[in-house]
Design a protein around this motif. Structure first.
Motif, PDB file in Angstrom:
ATOM      1  N   ILE A 757     -19.470  24.024 -12.111  1.00 58.70           N
ATOM      2  CA  ILE A 757     -18.069  23.632 -12.266  1.00 58.70           C
ATOM      3  C   ILE A 757     -18.059  22.203 -12.786  1.00 58.70           C
ATOM      4  O   ILE A 757     -18.496  21.270 -12.098  1.00 58.70           O
ATOM      5  N   ILE A 758     -17.602  22.034 -14.022  1.00 55.02           N
ATOM      6  CA  ILE A 758     -17.665  20.703 -14.648  1.00 55.02           C
ATOM      7  C   ILE A 758     -16.324  19.977 -14.616  1.00 55.02           C
ATOM      8  O   ILE A 758     -16.207  18.842 -15.077  1.00 55.02           O
ATOM      9  N   GLY A 759     -15.317  20.643 -14.059  1.00 55.38           N
ATOM     10  CA  GLY A 759     -14.012  20.013 -13.954  1.00 55.38           C
ATOM     11  C   GLY A 759     -12.992  20.990 -13.414  1.00 55.38           C
ATOM     12  O   GLY A 759     -13.325  22.131 -13.050  1.00 55.38           O
ATOM     13  N   SER A 760     -11.731  20.549 -13.343  1.00 52.69           N
ATOM     14  CA  SER A 760     -10.671  21.426 -12.853  1.00 52.69           C
ATOM     15  C   SER A 760      -9.329  20.903 -13.324  1.00 52.69           C
ATOM     16  O   SER A 760      -9.204  19.746 -13.746  1.00 52.69           O
ATOM     17  N   PHE A 761      -8.304  21.750 -13.258  1.00 50.32           N
ATOM     18  CA  PHE A 761      -6.942  21.323 -13.551  1.00 50.32           C
ATOM     19  C   PHE A 761      -5.999  22.045 -12.584  1.00 50.32           C
ATOM     20  O   PHE A 761      -6.320  23.095 -12.049  1.00 50.32           O
ATOM     21  N   GLU A 762      -4.847  21.454 -12.366  1.00 49.05           N
ATOM     22  CA  GLU A 762      -3.889  21.985 -11.401  1.00 49.05           C
ATOM     23  C   GLU A 762      -2.815  22.775 -12.128  1.00 49.05           C
ATOM     24  O   GLU A 762      -2.260  22.332 -13.131  1.00 49.05           O
ATOM     25  N   PHE A 763      -2.535  23.983 -11.616  1.00 47.98           N
ATOM     26  CA  PHE A 763      -1.496  24.833 -12.192  1.00 47.98           C
ATOM     27  C   PHE A 763      -0.752  25.524 -11.055  1.00 47.98           C
ATOM     28  O   PHE A 763      -1.339  26.308 -10.300  1.00 47.98           O
ATOM     29  N   GLU A 764       0.533  25.213 -10.909  1.00 45.27           N
ATOM     30  CA  GLU A 764       1.377  25.787  -9.859  1.00 45.27           C
ATOM     31  C   GLU A 764       0.726  25.644  -8.481  1.00 45.27           C
ATOM     32  O   GLU A 764       0.544  26.591  -7.740  1.00 45.27           O
ATOM     33  N   ASP A 765       0.366  24.415  -8.161  1.00 44.45           N
ATOM     34  CA  ASP A 765      -0.226  24.057  -6.858  1.00 44.45           C
ATOM     35  C   ASP A 765      -1.578  24.722  -6.618  1.00 44.45           C
ATOM     36  O   ASP A 765      -2.027  24.806  -5.471  1.00 44.45           O
ATOM     37  N   THR A 766      -2.197  25.217  -7.662  1.00 50.91           N
ATOM     38  CA  THR A 766      -3.521  25.818  -7.530  1.00 50.91           C
ATOM     39  C   THR A 766      -4.481  25.122  -8.479  1.00 50.91           C
ATOM     40  O   THR A 766      -4.147  24.876  -9.646  1.00 50.91           O
ATOM     41  N   PHE A 767      -5.664  24.782  -7.980  1.00 55.14           N
ATOM     42  CA  PHE A 767      -6.664  24.117  -8.805  1.00 55.14           C
ATOM     43  C   PHE A 767      -7.520  25.190  -9.499  1.00 55.14           C
ATOM     44  O   PHE A 767      -8.090  26.066  -8.853  1.00 55.14           O
ATOM     45  N   ILE A 768      -7.569  25.114 -10.809  1.00 55.26           N
ATOM     46  CA  ILE A 768      -8.320  26.067 -11.623  1.00 55.26           C
ATOM     47  C   ILE A 768      -9.615  25.394 -12.063  1.00 55.26           C
ATOM     48  O   ILE A 768      -9.573  24.325 -12.700  1.00 55.26           O
ATOM     49  N   PRO A 769     -10.764  25.992 -11.748  1.00 56.19           N
ATOM     50  CA  PRO A 769     -12.029  25.355 -12.137  1.00 56.19           C
ATOM     51  C   PRO A 769     -12.325  25.517 -13.626  1.00 56.19           C
ATOM     52  O   PRO A 769     -11.890  26.478 -14.264  1.00 56.19           O
ATOM     53  N   ILE A 770     -13.025  24.554 -14.186  1.00 56.30           N
ATOM     54  CA  ILE A 770     -13.527  24.614 -15.549  1.00 56.30           C
ATOM     55  C   ILE A 770     -15.045  24.739 -15.459  1.00 56.30           C
ATOM     56  O   ILE A 770     -15.710  23.883 -14.857  1.00 56.30           O
ATOM     57  N   TYR A 771     -15.569  25.813 -16.034  1.00 56.65           N
ATOM     58  CA  TYR A 771     -16.992  26.115 -15.874  1.00 56.65           C
ATOM     59  C   TYR A 771     -17.789  25.675 -17.101  1.00 56.65           C
ATOM     60  O   TYR A 771     -17.297  25.685 -18.239  1.00 56.65           O
ATOM     61  N   GLY A 772     -19.037  25.355 -16.844  1.00 58.50           N
ATOM     62  CA  GLY A 772     -19.976  25.040 -17.907  1.00 58.50           C
ATOM     63  C   GLY A 772     -20.667  26.297 -18.405  1.00 58.50           C
ATOM     64  O   GLY A 772     -20.171  27.418 -18.240  1.00 58.50           O
ATOM     65  N   ALA A 773     -21.831  26.130 -19.014  1.00 57.18           N
ATOM     66  CA  ALA A 773     -22.579  27.254 -19.565  1.00 57.18           C
ATOM     67  C   ALA A 773     -22.998  28.211 -18.455  1.00 57.18           C
ATOM     68  O   ALA A 773     -23.356  27.788 -17.344  1.00 57.18           O
ATOM     69  N   ARG A 774     -22.947  29.524 -18.747  1.00 53.09           N
ATOM     70  CA  ARG A 774     -23.216  30.533 -17.730  1.00 53.09           C
ATOM     71  C   ARG A 774     -24.643  30.407 -17.192  1.00 53.09           C
ATOM     72  O   ARG A 774     -25.619  30.371 -17.942  1.00 53.09           O
ATOM     73  N   ASN A 775     -24.750  30.351 -15.862  1.00 48.60           N
ATOM     74  CA  ASN A 775     -26.026  30.321 -15.151  1.00 48.60           C
ATOM     75  C   ASN A 775     -26.962  29.238 -15.672  1.00 48.60           C
ATOM     76  O   ASN A 775     -28.183  29.421 -15.743  1.00 48.60           O
ATOM     77  N   SER A 776     -26.390  28.091 -16.018  1.00 45.51           N
ATOM     78  CA  SER A 776     -27.184  27.007 -16.586  1.00 45.51           C
ATOM     79  C   SER A 776     -27.738  26.053 -15.537  1.00 45.51           C
ATOM     80  O   SER A 776     -28.510  25.147 -15.857  1.00 45.51           O
ATOM     81  N   THR A 777     -27.366  26.235 -14.265  1.00 45.97           N
ATOM     82  CA  THR A 777     -27.933  25.426 -13.195  1.00 45.97           C
ATOM     83  C   THR A 777     -28.401  26.355 -12.085  1.00 45.97           C
ATOM     84  O   THR A 777     -28.270  27.582 -12.184  1.00 45.97           O
ATOM     85  N   ARG A 778     -28.938  25.778 -11.027  1.00 46.57           N
ATOM     86  CA  ARG A 778     -29.455  26.602  -9.929  1.00 46.57           C
ATOM     87  C   ARG A 778     -29.029  26.035  -8.589  1.00 46.57           C
ATOM     88  O   ARG A 778     -28.867  24.810  -8.425  1.00 46.57           O
TER      89      ARG A 778
END
Length: 861
Positions: A757-778
């Protein structure tokens, strides 16, 4: 010598023979030639024979024959030569009978438990002095072995049973039923040794074949005191659980649905209980378990990764027995006994959890409920030595609800009717009719306001015939076929729209033939092919969407339509080289194909949505090619065994979903599928000690698993969810005396892949995660120690009641193994308080800390 017949051309032979004429005659110190002259004179005979016959019959005759037929007198004179006669009137033609000494004698039969009559699968029989030739009993306890026609000593052995040594005079084909007695609790080791310079028999098996030791399984440390078959298989090399505590199997880079799990020949579509933490298999009922991960036998097909064949007990044919157990999560009971001693038996088993009963005692339990129920029943009838019938059934059900907002239920049902038939000592067949059913249902609230019900179902009917023909010592032929009818409902909703996902019916027919060929003294080839014919049947609708997901057109097939018909030929090959009597090298190639797939909204075993669907034009069948090698060696008189296995797998037609796909309320779900490919490769090493007061194995696996989809990560490959490059598994069982036993397991694995999860934004009182590359970390590396101590009752002669207490400690040093990364408000590490609800971060979530439990087991014989 048959040439004598040609000395009398045109001679016609009558029906009434002079050979039956009675005669009184006496020979005194006569050679055979003199005796024949006396017989010719007194009986007025004409004898035609080769003089060579008398060279073998040179003993002086001193015998009298009162009222004896001429046939018997002539047989006595020419002895030890075996002769045959033709006669007309007073003329007799005499010729030698040519008797060929067989070069091979067939030894065959069944191997059973001496006390219960249960068949023993995988019991070994080998003969000393016969180049240590041997074999093992098949899945029905039957064996066949071809040996030279000389006396030999055969050793019969099976893990957990006392070995038996038999002296056998192999002068003709012999069929025998062998019985082995279970070993009592012994402190000293019992090892069957051959004569000096010989090695115990090293049975042949498929590369990647594991037999689960059921005695060891019942004493392993267990979560909540509930011993689990699937968790025991997770301790083998090449098998991964995916999540801490999950009863799931990812085999050599495959997915959860790519394992063919057979319970008494019936496929099990959902092997999990209790949100994926336990499997449906009652350990008290299981007789044997075979796991094939590499060279899958040609008689099995329909899945890509592995075959798990589970055989339940058949029931005690001699005495009534009862066994059971009580744990902190579940209790179980088993009853078995004879319907007719030595011929027919039954077995009944039940298991139930009771957390829901505990919730009811709470003042405010909030409508929470979680439980599962297992019921098993089996009837076994040995009609004759050649006919064996059994009827087996399983019923399982799970129920889960959360604060009256979410309810989930699922369950399996299976029914198997099988007939085993031994038509000849070298020809064995079995026929089965199978029904398997799986239902899944979710009731909940959608979008915080809409009630909905989502249901899916699988119905599977199957007819199958399998044959084994032991042709001779060089060839063992297997052939057969099966027909499967799939009736699946991928999902339907109870909302006003009445949404139902289009799901075609399907028919899968397959035939196979395979041979095990002894090429040379140390070379063996196992080869074969499977031929598939798969077709879809309506009613079914195919929707075409554009690149933006908007509906464009559809193709409708009515109920009488047959479409998507395809034929497939799949070869399999394994070559074995006996390096030494106790060492073997193997190479293999296996091609597999899968026509039914499980659709999930998550890779974890705790997915809230999953359903099965047959292949169709928008969901292609999955295919896999596996290349591998294996090396096994036994040493110290077969007490130790080491194995090394390498593999490389290519997978095609792996099903995925478009990003942000709606899987539950989408009538165009078939258009959301992505077809990808994958690779998996690895090296598995295992050292195990199989006998003695302590047993152990140490397994290390290095492996990689990759996935690639055209519309994911711009077509770049990425690690699969269960890609863990390094795993180490150590299992140890130590028996101190007849009562005390210690077991432990320690596991280590590289951290599971995760999408950061490299970031997030708020939408209607809910925080939406922003994801990086799929399965790029462990996530962090996984490791855990589990421990159990068992105390059994005293062993006393004639004692019918036995019991055992087991204390288990799961996650002994309270390691916090991460399950996933979620977006949560940040908590202060020291106080645990949330200072700012808007400060959300990716947080690792774990499920288990240290969990002690106690269980009680008993049996009444």
């Amino acid at each position: 010598m048959l040439w004598g017949f040609l000395l009398i051309p045109g001679l016609g032979w009558g029906q009434v023979s002079i050979l039956d004429q009675q005669l009184d005659i006496e020979f005194r110190d006569l050679t055979p030639a003199q005796a024949l002259r006396q017989l010719k004179s007194e009986a007025d005979l004409r004898l035609v024979y080769s003089p060579d016959l008398l060279e073998k019959a040179d003993t002086l005759l001193n015998t009298s024959f009162p009222s004896t037929s001429i046939r018997k007198i002539l047989q006595f004179i020419f002895a030890p030569v075996v002769v045959q006669f033709r006669s007309k009137k007073n003329q007799i033609l005499i010729a030698e009978v040519s008797i060929k000494t067989p070069t091979q004698i067939r030894l065959s039969g069944f191997i059973n438990d001496a006390e219960t009559g249960e068949i023993l699968i995988g019991a070994t029989l080998w003969c000393e002095g016969q180049e240590n030739k041997g074999t093992s009993s098949n899945q029905f306890g039957y064996f066949t072995l071809h040996l030279p026609p000389t006396p030999c000593e055969c050793i019969v052995s099976y893990l957990g049973y006392q070995s038996k040594i038999l002296s056998i005079d192999l002068s003709r084909d012999t069929q025998m039923n062998l019985q082995l007695a279970a070993s009592p609790n012994m402190l000293s080791e019992v090892v069957v040794l051959g004569t000096e310079g010989t090695q115990p028999y090293f049975p042949k098996k498929e590369a990647g074949h594991h037999q689960v030791d059921m005695q060891l399984l019942r004493n392993l440390p267990a979560l909540g005191g509930e011993v689990d078959l699937v968790k025991a298989m997770q301790l083998l090399p090449g098998i991964k659980a995916g999540s801490d505590g999950a009863a799931a199997l990812f085999v050599r880079g495959g997915e959860l649905d790519q394992n063919l799990i057979l319970l008494d020949d019936a496929p099990v579509y959902s092997p999990s209980h209790l949100l994926g933490f336990f499997s449906i298999f009652n350990p008290e009922l299981i007789r044997s378990t075979d796991l094939y991960t590499g060279a899958i036998p040609v008689e099995y097909g329909g899945r890509l990764s592995s075959v798990i064949r589970i055989q339940s007990k058949e029931g005690n044919q001699e005495n009534t027995q009862m066994a059971g157990g009580i744990g902190i999560l579940a209790s179980k009971v088993l009853l078995e006994g004879p319907l007719k001693k030595g011929e027919a038996s039954y077995i009944l088993a039940a298991r139930r959890t009771y957390p829901d009963l505990i919730f009811r005692l709470m003042e405010d339990q909030g409508g929470n409920r979680i439980n599962f129920l297992d019921l098993n029943a089996k009837v076994n009838w040995k009609a004759t030595g050649k006919h064996h019938f059994f009827l087996s059934s399983y019923l399982g059900q799970d129920n889960f609800s959360y604060f009256n907002q979410f309810q989930n239920s699922w369950g399996n049902r299976t029914l198997t009717l099988r007939w085993n038939y031994l038509s000849q000592p070298n020809f064995f067949g079995h026929f089965s009719l199978v029904h398997s059913q799986y239902k899944y249902e979710v009731d909940g609230i959608l979008n915080k306001q809409t009630n909905f019900t989502w249901a899916s179902q699988v119905k599977h009917w199957q007819a199958k015939a399998d044959f084994q023909w032991y042709i001779n010592s060089k060839h063992r032929l297997k052939f057969g076929g099966q027909s499967i009818w799939y009736d699946m409902k991928a999902g339907s909703s109870s909302e006003s729209e009445g949404l139902s996902l289009p799901t075609p019916k399907a028919v899968e027919n397959s035939w196979y033939m395979g041979d095990q060929w002894a090429l040379a003294e140390r070379w063996t080839a196992s080869y074969g092919v499977r031929l598939y014919h798969f077709q879809n049947r309506g009613p079914f609708t195919i929707h075409q969407l554009d690149d933006t997901g908007l509906f464009q057109d559809s193709t409708v097939y009515n109920s009488s339509s047959i479409f998507n018909s395809q034929w497939t030929l799949l070869p399999r090959l394994q070559i074995d080289f006996q390096v030494r009597p106790n060492a073997r090298l193997q190479w293999y190639y296996t091609k597999t194909q899968q026509f039914v797939q499980e659709l999930r909204n998550s890779n974890t075993p705790f997915a809230a949505f999953y359903t099965w669907m047959p292949s169709h034009p928008q969901l292609p069948a999955s295919k896999a090619d596996q290349y591998g090698f294996g090396y096994q060696q036994q040493f110290s008189n077969a007490q130790w065994e080491i194995s090394v296995n390498g593999y490389y797998r290519q997978l095609r037609g792996i099903t995925g979903f478009r990003d942000h796909a709606d899987l539950v309320q989408n009538k165009y779900l078939n258009s959301e599928f992505l077809s990808g490919k994958g690779k998996a490769y690895g090296l598995e090493c295992m050292l195990q000690r199989k006998v003695g007061t302590w047993k152990s194995w140490l397994a290390y696996t290095w492996s990689r698993t990759w996935r690639e989809f055209p519309d994911v990560e711009n077509g770049r490959r990425f690690p699969a969810y269960h890609d863990q490059p390094h795993t180490v598994k150590w299992v140890m069982q130590k028996q101190f005396d007849a009562r005390w036993q210690l077991d432990w397991t320690w596991q280590y694995a590289s951290g599971l892949p995760a999408t950061p999860i490299i970031g997030s934004f708020e939408f209607e009182d809910t925080f939406i995660p922003i994801y990086g590359a799929r399965n790029s970390t462990r996530l962090g590396d996984f490791h855990r120690l589990d421990l159990s101590i068992s105390l059994s009752s005293r062993v006393e002669e004639g004692k019918r009641f036995k019991d055992r207490w087991t204390l288990s400690i799961y996650n002994m040093y309270a390691q916090k193994n991460a399950l996933s990364v979620n977006l949560l408000p940040y908590r202060d590490r020291q106080t645990g308080n949330v200072s700012d609800t808007r400060d959300v971060r990716g947080t690792k979530v774990y499920v288990f800390s240290i969990i002690p439990s106690i269980a009680y087991h008993f049996s009444i014989e």
